[in-house]
Each structure stands twice: as C-alpha cells, then as structure tokens.
Design an enzyme around this catalytic site. Structure first.
Site, PDB file in Angstrom:
ATOM      1  CB  CYS A   2     -52.286  16.033 -49.890  1.00 35.95           C
ATOM      2  SG  CYS A   2     -52.975  14.404 -50.149  1.00 35.95           S
ATOM      3  NE  ARG A  27     -46.302  18.664 -48.447  1.00 39.90           N
ATOM      4  CZ  ARG A  27     -46.119  18.865 -47.157  1.00 39.90           C
ATOM      5  NH1 ARG A  27     -45.236  19.741 -46.759  1.00 39.90           N
ATOM      6  NH2 ARG A  27     -46.811  18.208 -46.258  1.00 39.90           N
ATOM      7  CD1 TRP A  75     -47.834  10.520 -52.520  1.00 41.65           C
ATOM      8  CD2 TRP A  75     -48.935   9.662 -50.769  1.00 41.65           C
ATOM      9  NE1 TRP A  75     -47.152   9.399 -52.091  1.00 41.65           N
ATOM     10  CE2 TRP A  75     -47.805   8.855 -51.018  1.00 41.65           C
ATOM     11  CE3 TRP A  75     -49.776   9.308 -49.715  1.00 41.65           C
ATOM     12  CZ2 TRP A  75     -47.491   7.729 -50.264  1.00 41.65           C
ATOM     13  CZ3 TRP A  75     -49.463   8.188 -48.954  1.00 41.65           C
ATOM     14  CH2 TRP A  75     -48.331   7.413 -49.235  1.00 41.65           C
ATOM     15  CG  ASN A 104     -53.102  18.537 -47.554  1.00 40.23           C
ATOM     16  OD1 ASN A 104     -53.557  18.351 -48.684  1.00 40.23           O
ATOM     17  ND2 ASN A 104     -52.079  19.326 -47.317  1.00 40.23           N
ATOM     18  N   GLY A 105     -55.028  15.091 -45.332  1.00 38.62           N
ATOM     19  CA  GLY A 105     -55.362  14.326 -44.122  1.00 38.62           C
ATOM     20  C   GLY A 105     -56.379  13.248 -44.437  1.00 38.62           C
ATOM     21  CD  GLU A 485     -30.434   7.627 -43.698  1.00 30.80           C
ATOM     22  OE1 GLU A 485     -31.364   6.947 -43.257  1.00 30.80           O
ATOM     23  OE2 GLU A 485     -30.628   8.614 -44.423  1.00 30.80           O
ATOM     24  CE  LYS A 489     -31.562   8.838 -47.883  1.00 34.62           C
ATOM     25  NZ  LYS A 489     -32.069   9.021 -46.609  1.00 34.62           N
ATOM     26  CD  GLU A 492     -35.335   7.267 -48.817  1.00 35.18           C
ATOM     27  OE1 GLU A 492     -36.278   7.764 -48.230  1.00 35.18           O
ATOM     28  OE2 GLU A 492     -34.179   7.755 -48.767  1.00 35.18           O
ATOM     29  CG  HIS A 508     -26.586 -14.688 -36.575  1.00 36.38           C
ATOM     30  ND1 HIS A 508     -26.402 -15.800 -35.778  1.00 36.38           N
ATOM     31  CD2 HIS A 508     -25.680 -13.773 -36.147  1.00 36.38           C
ATOM     32  CE1 HIS A 508     -25.456 -15.555 -34.882  1.00 36.38           C
ATOM     33  NE2 HIS A 508     -24.993 -14.327 -35.090  1.00 36.38           N
ATOM     34  CE  LYS A 607     -37.754  16.300 -47.179  1.00 37.89           C
ATOM     35  NZ  LYS A 607     -36.575  15.435 -46.975  1.00 37.89           N
TER      36      LYS A 607
HETATM   37  C1  G6P Z   1     -40.720  10.070 -45.023  1.00 36.13           C
HETATM   38  C2  G6P Z   1     -39.531  10.614 -45.788  1.00 36.13           C
HETATM   39  C3  G6P Z   1     -38.246  10.194 -45.098  1.00 36.13           C
HETATM   40  C4  G6P Z   1     -38.251  10.634 -43.652  1.00 36.13           C
HETATM   41  C5  G6P Z   1     -39.476  10.127 -42.902  1.00 36.13           C
HETATM   42  C6  G6P Z   1     -39.623  10.801 -41.538  1.00 36.13           C
HETATM   43  O1  G6P Z   1     -40.761   8.696 -45.152  1.00 36.13           O
HETATM   44  O2  G6P Z   1     -39.542  10.143 -47.128  1.00 36.13           O
HETATM   45  O3  G6P Z   1     -37.140  10.782 -45.763  1.00 36.13           O
HETATM   46  O4  G6P Z   1     -37.098  10.184 -43.022  1.00 36.13           O
HETATM   47  O5  G6P Z   1     -40.666  10.427 -43.631  1.00 36.13           O
HETATM   48  O6  G6P Z   1     -39.860  12.170 -41.750  1.00 36.13           O
HETATM   49  P1  G6P Z   1     -39.602  13.310 -40.711  1.00 36.13           P
HETATM   50  O7  G6P Z   1     -40.104  14.557 -41.373  1.00 36.13           O
HETATM   51  O8  G6P Z   1     -40.385  12.954 -39.480  1.00 36.13           O
HETATM   52  O9  G6P Z   1     -38.138  13.350 -40.430  1.00 36.13           O
END
Ligand code: G6P
Length: 612
Positions: A2, A27, A75, A104-105, A485, A489, A492, A508, A607
């Site tokens: 949010c 976000r 959100w 928010n929250g 990672e 990527k 996502e 395994h 985000k």
């Molecule tokens: C969300 C984002 C990720 C990020 C993670 C941790 O899931 O989509 O890209 O790695 O949060 O976020 P931070 O701000 O703590 O790095």
C-alpha cells in the site's frame, strides 16, 4: 504494498495526489482511491486497477477542486480487491463526522474493535481492518481530530501509517505511524504526507520522518507533532536529496533495464571512499563505534527475505571465508518465530533494500531483545531497519523502483564484501591479502560495465529458450546463492517455473525433472569447485538438458560444454557473485519482455512487504 499520499496547502490537491500515487505505483497495488475536502465537504472516488483508471474517473470533475486531500494505493490483505474495500474509508453516513482515512499496515485487533463498534451502532461497508479505524476515530471524535486519532491509536494493536481528514475540520490533516513508514514533506505550496519519499519528489524540499507512535497535526501553515499522550515531540527536518532524474526512466524501456544498466555506477557509489587499497583497509563509518564488539563477535547471523536473503547467504560465505567467523543466513520470518538461541557475542546482520520489510525488522527486534547486536546492510536512509539497528552500512545504490531487485542485490553483496574484508583484516587477513582483494574490488565497476552491456546476447539466448516452462539454476559455493537469485528473477517477472539449487543437490531428486530440452543454467566460472561443476554439466547433458553456462572469459573448455554461453571477467572467487548474477538478471528481463509481461509491476508482487 500500500501507498499513502496526502496534502494540505495552497496548490490544487488532486493533481498532486494523483502524481504522488503514480510515483508509488512501483510498490505494487491492486486498487486506488482519493478523497478531497473543501467547504462543500468530502469528495471520494475509488477504482479497482491502475491509478490511471481512478484519474480518468475524476478527470474534469469540478467537485474534486480543493486544496487538501488524501489518497491511497491498496495491496489487498483483509478483504478482496473491490471498490468497497479500496481506501479511503469513512465513518458512518448518518451519525458520522465526515472522517476519511487511508491506512498502510494491519490492525491486529480489528475483530474485537469491530464487535464493540457494531454494538455502539456503527454500520460497516467493507471487509477491511482499516474501516474499523475510521469508525473508531468517529466514535471518539469530540471536536478535535488529532485528539480523536490519538485516543483511537491508544486502543489499536498492529502496524499502521495513516492520514486522516474530517469535514468538521477544514484545513486539518492528521498523520501517524507505528511500524509502517510515513513522512511529512515541506514544500513551497504547503505540506505533504507520504509513505515513500518518491511521492514527495516534485513538491517538497524538506522531509521529516515520523517516529513510531507520533501523531502530526498539519495545516497549510505548519505542523506540530506529539506522542499518543499529547506530549510534544520535536520533528527532525532534513533536505530531500532525491532527484527526479534518479526516479525517472530516461532512455530505458523499464526500470529493471535501467537499474541493471546502472550497476557499474551504483557499485562504484557503494565503494566510494570506503577502500584504502594500498594499506589494505576498509573504511565503514557506520560501524566504527561498534568495531571492537564486531571483531570479537562469536557468530554473525544474516537475516533477510527474497533477494536480500540471497545476498545475506553470500555475506555468510564471505565472512566465514575471509574473517574466519562462524556464520549462518536465515529467512528473517523463520528466525523470528522459532525461539532462536542467541548466545553471547551474536551479531545479526539485517539485509534489506527498503529497510521496511516487516519480518526482517521484527527479527532484528527479537534478536536485540535477546541481547544480540544488530547491524544493517540497508539502502533506504532513515528507514525503520536502519534506525533500529545498532550500526550499519548503507548500500548507496540510489532508489530502486523495479520490483525485481537488481542493483540493490549488487549493493548488498558489495556491502557484505566490504564488511567481510573489514572484519577479516582485523582478525586473520594480512595487509597484502586485503590489498589484493580491495584492488580487485576497485576494478569491479569496469568489469560490470562489460557484463551489463551483454543485453542483445541475453535477448538472443532468451529467445531460444523462452517457450520452456521449467528451468533449473545450478551453482556451487559463492555461486550457489547466485543460482537461487537467478531462479527467483526468472520466476518473479516471466512467471516461468524455475528452481535454484547447489549443483551437487541436483542428483538428489531434481535430476528426475531433466528431460529433452529443459534449460539448465549453470554458473561455471573458474574457482575452487570448477571441475565439480563441469561434471554436473556433463550429467545434465547426458539427460538431454540444454545447458546455458556462465563461464570465465577465455574458458573454451567450459564454453564447449554449453549450448549458450555468457562470459564474465576473471576475478577472485569471493568477488565472483558480483559478476555472475548479471547475465541471469538480463536473461530474466528479456524472457519476461518476450513473454509480454509488465516487467516492473509483476502480478501479485510488492516492492516492499511491510506486512508479515
Ligand atoms: C519483496 C521484494 C523483493 C525483495 C524482498 C525483501 O519480496 O519483491 O524484491 O527482495 O521483498 O525486500 P527488502 O526491501 O527487505 O530488501
């Protein structure tokens, strides 16, 4: 997640609020809403979907001409994605005071409060926890909005950032926070409130972050802040350092592409002033006060979520390898709830781009309560994690807008590398060993400039394999978190199913998945485990998998085993992740573009995840 933007002053509110909402779009959100207030009363509009849908719905509507208002991108957490659940939320029509709130929250005791408010005769129109707050403030309102907000928040459990207005108090905007970020912006035409500095960039010159449990009463003339018992709190105003150029796309098609391309510069910024190459020293101003305790620490526990955890895993390898200290890396969300044993001398290292991830913040607080020292590797200056930790290293990579984290990952790994050398030099590394590594690190921006330029090749490779729905990513040692990672990527943003794992683990179980044509991305750079990785490549080939390799420049042997190859310059093993991740970022980016997805706003993702 949010987003909040609100304003009061002399300028027309609607364009300021809509522009602010657009700057918060990155976000992640699913609906949006706005309320403006003038002497004729509140005007409210909401829309499911993008901010532009909301904008179109009020475009040219005279009722929205006013100089104060609140706005929100939602959100969904409590209640589905509907117009009724979108913010702002109001108190009752008939017995209400014309109160509107954006939030928010999560209000954790919303169910108990709702039962009580229903008994008092309040009628609810949505399924959200936020609406409980609007009715509660309405119930407690007695001619002073700030006082009603303070009284309501004394009864609330959970996390919040809120902005509230009331028809009976034209020109007054009340804002408060606990746990979720919120700041006040001061501009030439008045005052703004936002959950993210980016919403302030064009209209504010100065900014004051609100502390937890602080309520601000803001008018066009100024603002005062007080705690929940109305004891005055002095705000700390700072210049807003963000520039428009930093947050606009420029020549790039997507923020993710821009941020991948920026990595040579952003890593350079992270390193600037911190390397004393000739005397093998790292300068980290943010941990100087805690340096002795850090050096004597018995264990470092890296905590994070998502990409940040992958960087933390590399950090754990680095500190163990270079400083010879016991380390681990864990999901903050698991750590905080599993009653962790914190021995004397434990240091937790919170890794976070936003500095607001709810689980990471809570894990830090849990560790601190149990006597651990906490260090932050954080990008956003003044964020909750940065303020909660005892010491820290800022990433300095600039704002990251693409939801799929790229330059922040490199910043996190760079900061972790600096930390490892800093500790290593004080414990076990000779000056010349440290100098050699620092010299190699100094050359990193130049190496990165070469690998980020490989976009056309990455596109061609993506074109060959993009139709495949299942991919594997393999790596060993420092390149194992890189494999994780790379897989993250890809899934996502392209929604392709991908799994990352240690190359040895493939045998395994996952090897059963390999059939004719499955793309298997293998990080196979020259290092201590190179030969073992080549054997793993052979195992994939024997089962018909298509190997996409990331290999060291000039390594014909590894290249000859792969169907597609990315090359990276040869650097010392501990520094390899800084380069090997880049081709995987490019591959994921092009796969998502080829599949026609909205790269910067992937479905369902946020985000910054400020709820657990
Ligand atoms: C969300 C984002 C990720 C990020 C993670 C941790 O899931 O989509 O890209 O790695 O949060 O976020 P931070 O701000 O703590 O790095």
């Amino acid at each position: 997640m949010c987003g909040i933007v609100a304003c009061v002053g002399r300028a027309q509110a609607e364009p300021v609020l809509i522009e602010g909402l657009k700057r918060l779009e990155y976000r992640g959100y699913d609906s949006a809403g706005i309320a403006v207030l003038d002497s004729k009363g509140l005007q409210v509009a909401k829309a499911v979907g993008r901010v532009r849908v909301l904008e179109q719905s009020i475009d040219g509507d005279d009722r929205f001409i006013a100089t104060m208002g609140i706005a929100h991108t939602r959100w969904a957490t409590h209640g589905g994605v509907t117009e009724a659940n979108a913010h702002p939320h109001m108190d009752d029509d008939d017995r209400g005071h014309g109160i509107a709130i954006v939030h928010n929250g999560i209000i954790e005791n919303h169910a108990a409060l709702k039962t009580w408010l229903t008994q008092q005769g309040h009628v609810f129109r949505s399924d959200t926890d936020t609406e409980v707050l609007s009715h509660l403030i309405g119930e407690l309102y007695d001619g002073d909005l700030a006082a009603a907000v303070r009284a309501a928040l004394r009864r609330v459990e959970g996390a919040y950032a809120i902005a509230v207005i009331c028809e009976k108090e034209q020109g007054v905007l009340v804002a408060a926070r606990r746990g979720s970020p919120l700041m006040i912006g001061v501009g030439a035409d008045g005052y703004l409130v936002a959950s993210d500095t980016q919403a302030l960039v064009t209209h504010a010159q100065q900014v004051a972050s609100l502390d937890n449990d602080v309520v601000a009463r803001i008018t066009g003339e100024g603002f005062v802040t007080a705690d929940l018992d109305n004891a005055p709190v002095t705000p700390r105003l700072q210049e807003l350092e963000l520039t428009l150029e930093q947050i606009e796309l420029g020549e790039h098609e997507h923020y993710m592409a821009k941020e991948i391309a920026e990595q040579p510069v952003s890593v350079g910024r992270c390193l600037r002033g911190r390397l004393k190459v000739n005397d093998g020293r790292v300068v980290l101003g943010g941990i100087t006060d805690q340096a002795r305790a850090m050096v004597r620490a018995k264990r470092l526990v890296f905590l994070g979520q998502g990409t940040a955890l992958h960087a933390g895993m590399i950090g754990a390898y680095l500190v163990e390898d270079l400083a010879k200290m016991p380390t681990s890396a864990e999901f903050a969300s698991e750590f905080r709830y599993r009653n962790p044993i914190i021995e004397d001398g434990t240091v937790v290292v919170a890794v976070s781009q936003s500095g607001e991830t709810a689980d990471t913040l809570a894990a830090v607080q849990e560790a601190q309560q149990r006597g651990a020292m906490a260090l932050g590797l954080v990008n956003v200056v003044g964020s909750s994690i940065a303020r909660t930790t005892d010491a820290g290293v800022y990433l300095r990579v600039g704002p990251e807008i693409g939801v799929a984290s790229t330059k922040a990952f490199l910043g996190q790994v760079t900061a972790a590398t600096l930390l490892a050398i800093y500790l290593g030099r004080r414990r076990v590394m000779s000056e010349s060993q440290a100098s050699d590594l620092l010299r190699a690190l100094e050359g990193m921006p130049e190496h990165l400039a070469k690998v980020v330029d490989d976009g056309e090749h990455a596109k061609a490779v993506a074109e060959r394999f993009v139709a495949r729905d299942n991919w594997l990513f393999l790596g060993r040692g420092y390149n194992y978190p890189v494999a994780l990672e790379g897989a993250l990527k890809l899934k996502e943003i392209s929604y392709i199913h991908a799994e990352g794992m240690p190359a040895a683990e493939m045998k395994h179980g996952p090897i059963a998945l390999i059939d004719d044509g499955m793309p298997v991305v293998v990080v196979a750079t020259r290092n201590s485990q190179y030969r073992k990785v080549l054997s793993n490549i052979e195992e994939v080939r024997a089962r018909g998998g298509h190997v996409i390799g990331v290999v060291t420049e000039g390594d014909e042997e590894a290249a000859s085993l792969c169907e597609a190859v990315f090359t990276v310059p040869d650097v010392p093993e501990p520094l390899q992740p800084l380069l090997t991740i880049v081709p995987l970022q490019l591959l994921a980016y092009h796969a998502a573009v080829l599949r026609g997805h909205d790269v910067d706003k992937p479905r369902n993702l946020a985000k910054s995840v400020t709820v657990e």
